[in-house]
Scaffold this motif. Structure first.
Motif, PDB file in Angstrom:
ATOM      1  N   ARG A 102     -10.409  62.488 -14.671  1.00 36.24           N
ATOM      2  CA  ARG A 102      -9.155  61.535 -14.555  1.00 36.24           C
ATOM      3  C   ARG A 102      -8.095  62.475 -13.662  1.00 36.24           C
ATOM      4  NH1 ARG A 102      -7.334  58.533 -19.919  1.00 36.24           N
ATOM      5  NH2 ARG A 102      -8.983  57.415 -20.078  1.00 36.24           N
TER       6      ARG A 102
ATOM      7  N   ALA B 123      -2.445  60.758 -17.091  1.00 37.86           N
ATOM      8  CA  ALA B 123      -2.272  61.856 -17.743  1.00 37.86           C
ATOM      9  C   ALA B 123      -0.869  62.660 -18.259  1.00 37.86           C
ATOM     10  CB  ALA B 123      -3.122  63.091 -17.000  1.00 37.86           C
TER      11      ALA B 123
ATOM     12  N   ASP C 195     -12.091  62.390 -21.801  1.00 37.32           N
ATOM     13  CA  ASP C 195     -11.196  62.589 -20.999  1.00 37.32           C
ATOM     14  C   ASP C 195     -11.290  64.023 -20.423  1.00 37.32           C
ATOM     15  OD1 ASP C 195     -10.201  60.110 -21.215  1.00 37.32           O
ATOM     16  OD2 ASP C 195      -9.046  60.509 -22.696  1.00 37.32           O
TER      17      ASP C 195
END
Length: 162
Positions: free
Chosen positions: A7, A13, A99
């Motif tokens: 990401r 984030a 992630d």
């Protein structure tokens, strides 16, 4: 080689990391960290990283954890930001749904722990470098990783860790 989605450093984030939780105080005088035990080649890379790490991370002065080792470093006090170099490959890196973020040219696996702290582990580097940001320090978002990226790029070459 396992690939997981990255990401980009951005609002999702940052929003995740800016959730600050109250930190627990410790009765210990200083931070502590388990010292990794990598092979000789990774240990050499980690020793070089120790030589080029910044004296300040996110405006916090360096205060290394006990036991003293060139494979660990810390900044701040209670709670401290802790870096460990030469850790084992996290099992989560095999998860295609894991992630990841990229901060100033360094890729990181992002894991939120049960205590609301965050653990970041470098990806696609010849040694795994782990940075733990305690819950009480997450309000500054990615700032610690921004401070550490130049040293990691200089000391730990790109590639796949053994």
């Amino acid at each position: 080689m396992n690939i997981f989605r990255h990401r980009p450093f951005g609002l999702p984030a940052l929003a995740l990391l800016t959730i600050a939780a109250a930190g627990c105080s410790s009765a210990d005088d200083g931070p502590s960290a388990a010292v990794p035990h990598p092979g000789a080649a990774v240990t050499k890379l980690c020793r070089h990283l120790d030589e080029v790490l910044p004296t300040k991370v996110d405006k916090l002065s360096r205060r290394d954890p006990e036991p003293a080792s060139p494979l660990t470093a810390g900044w701040g006090g209670d709670p401290a930001i802790i870096l460990r170099c030469g850790v084992d490959r996290p099992a989560k890196m095999s998860d295609p749904e894991a992630d990841g973020v990229e901060v100033n040219g360094v890729g990181w696996l992002l894991e939120q722990r049960a205590d609301k702290s965050f653990r970041f582990t470098t990806t696609l580097r010849k040694a795994y470098v782990e940075v733990t940001i305690p819950a009480g320090r997450t309000g500054d978002g990615m700032a610690p990783l921004v401070s550490l990226a130049p040293a990691i790029k200089k000391a730990i070459p790109e590639g796949i860790a053994d």
